[in-house]
Design a protein around this motif. Sequence first.
Motif, PDB file in Angstrom:
ATOM      1  N   SER A 183      10.383  -0.566   7.606  1.00 42.24           N
ATOM      2  CA  SER A 183      11.776  -0.234   6.892  1.00 42.24           C
ATOM      3  C   SER A 183      12.931  -0.617   7.693  1.00 42.24           C
ATOM      4  N   VAL A 184      12.802  -0.980   9.075  1.00 43.30           N
ATOM      5  CA  VAL A 184      13.797  -1.368   9.675  1.00 43.30           C
ATOM      6  C   VAL A 184      14.021  -3.123   9.811  1.00 43.30           C
ATOM      7  N   TYR A 185      12.681  -3.629  10.183  1.00 45.64           N
ATOM      8  CA  TYR A 185      12.944  -5.008  10.442  1.00 45.64           C
ATOM      9  C   TYR A 185      12.130  -5.980   9.617  1.00 45.64           C
ATOM     10  N   ALA A 186      11.827  -4.980   8.221  1.00 42.81           N
ATOM     11  CA  ALA A 186      11.217  -5.994   6.874  1.00 42.81           C
ATOM     12  C   ALA A 186      11.658  -5.332   5.841  1.00 42.81           C
ATOM     13  N   PRO A 187      12.907  -4.701   5.686  1.00 42.84           N
ATOM     14  CA  PRO A 187      13.238  -4.110   4.532  1.00 42.84           C
ATOM     15  C   PRO A 187      12.924  -4.465   3.125  1.00 42.84           C
ATOM     16  N   ASP A 188      13.114  -5.746   3.169  1.00 42.55           N
ATOM     17  CA  ASP A 188      12.570  -6.687   1.724  1.00 42.55           C
ATOM     18  C   ASP A 188      11.202  -6.699   1.478  1.00 42.55           C
ATOM     19  N   GLN A 189      10.553  -6.303   2.594  1.00 43.65           N
ATOM     20  CA  GLN A 189       9.085  -6.392   2.534  1.00 43.65           C
ATOM     21  C   GLN A 189       8.550  -7.808   2.054  1.00 43.65           C
ATOM     22  N   SER A 190       9.134  -8.666   2.326  1.00 43.81           N
ATOM     23  CA  SER A 190       8.705 -10.109   1.987  1.00 43.81           C
ATOM     24  C   SER A 190       7.471 -10.383   2.840  1.00 43.81           C
ATOM     25  N   SER A 233      -0.660  12.645  -2.016  1.00 38.47           N
ATOM     26  CA  SER A 233      -1.419  11.697  -1.118  1.00 38.47           C
ATOM     27  C   SER A 233      -0.897  12.099   0.321  1.00 38.47           C
ATOM     28  N   TYR A 234       0.277  12.196   0.823  1.00 40.42           N
ATOM     29  CA  TYR A 234       0.868  12.558   1.863  1.00 40.42           C
ATOM     30  C   TYR A 234       0.384  13.748   2.499  1.00 40.42           C
ATOM     31  N   ASP A 235       0.291  14.971   1.663  1.00 35.70           N
ATOM     32  CA  ASP A 235      -0.455  16.176   2.231  1.00 35.70           C
ATOM     33  C   ASP A 235      -1.968  15.678   2.461  1.00 35.70           C
ATOM     34  N   LEU A 281       0.890  -1.110   0.060  1.00 40.09           N
ATOM     35  CA  LEU A 281      -0.094   0.062   0.026  1.00 40.09           C
ATOM     36  C   LEU A 281       0.870   1.242   0.121  1.00 40.09           C
ATOM     37  N   LEU A 282       2.163   1.133   0.587  1.00 39.83           N
ATOM     38  CA  LEU A 282       2.934   2.397   0.499  1.00 39.83           C
ATOM     39  C   LEU A 282       3.385   2.725  -0.887  1.00 39.83           C
ATOM     40  N   GLY A 283       3.168   1.607  -1.792  1.00 45.03           N
ATOM     41  CA  GLY A 283       3.571   2.204  -3.104  1.00 45.03           C
ATOM     42  C   GLY A 283       2.613   3.346  -3.592  1.00 45.03           C
ATOM     43  N   LEU A 284       1.520   3.206  -3.189  1.00 46.56           N
ATOM     44  CA  LEU A 284       0.366   4.045  -3.717  1.00 46.56           C
ATOM     45  C   LEU A 284       0.888   5.428  -3.274  1.00 46.56           C
ATOM     46  N   PHE A 285       1.333   5.600  -2.129  1.00 53.63           N
ATOM     47  CA  PHE A 285       1.789   6.868  -1.836  1.00 53.63           C
ATOM     48  C   PHE A 285       2.967   7.387  -2.435  1.00 53.63           C
ATOM     49  N   ASP A 286       3.905   6.546  -2.763  1.00 51.22           N
ATOM     50  CA  ASP A 286       5.030   7.189  -3.521  1.00 51.22           C
ATOM     51  C   ASP A 286       4.694   7.255  -4.974  1.00 51.22           C
ATOM     52  N   ALA A 287       3.685   6.626  -5.452  1.00 44.82           N
ATOM     53  CA  ALA A 287       3.103   7.092  -6.777  1.00 44.82           C
ATOM     54  C   ALA A 287       2.425   8.282  -6.912  1.00 44.82           C
TER      55      ALA A 287
END
Length: 200
Positions: free
Chosen positions: A134-141, A71-73, A61-67
């Motif tokens: 980001s710290v404990y699941a950086p590969d997002q597996s 949406s952050y604002d 879902l974070l990818g939607l915010f990056d795209a």
Amino acid sequence: MSYELFAGLAMFSFVSSITPGPNNLMLMASGANFGLARTLPHMAGVALGFTGMVVLVGLGLLGLFDAYPVSYDVLKVCSIAYLLYLAWKIATASSNPAGEESEESTGTPMTFVQAVLFQWVNPKAWTMALTALSVYAPDQSLLAVLLVAAVFGAINLPCISVWTLAGLQLQRVLTSRRRLVAFNVSMALLLVVSLYPVFL
């Protein structure tokens, strides 16, 4: 995940879950105003809602915010507006000591669904989820994301329960309408102060 990394995740989950924030402040206010039984749906909504949020954010879902950076604002504006609304609701939650019912009482506890949805506009919840992933699941597996969510699910509920129980204990002190109003206004002001990180 190594033992050291798992221990770090558990410690981060505990510290971030037990420290003051919008969820904990509202749960303490709810415990003081409405009691344990009526606050249980709120507690369950926080615990399950945040755990689900971690899973969904971690699985893409974070990818939607990056795209769509705007949406952050939008999220920030919605968060501020809703937290200010909740602060007003807390400030006017009840006029009855120990959560007693009367025709003049206008406050109602947060429902399970409301608590689940609130996680998506809670600045602290976003900070906790993004940092943990980001710290404990950086590969997002899938396995790493589910492990982070499971650790939070196991640790978060006991931590937020402490705040609800603190609110229950405050019922012994909030024995007059004046004290209860002062407490609710104080909780509302603290909730507004918790918005400070949003402006950084």
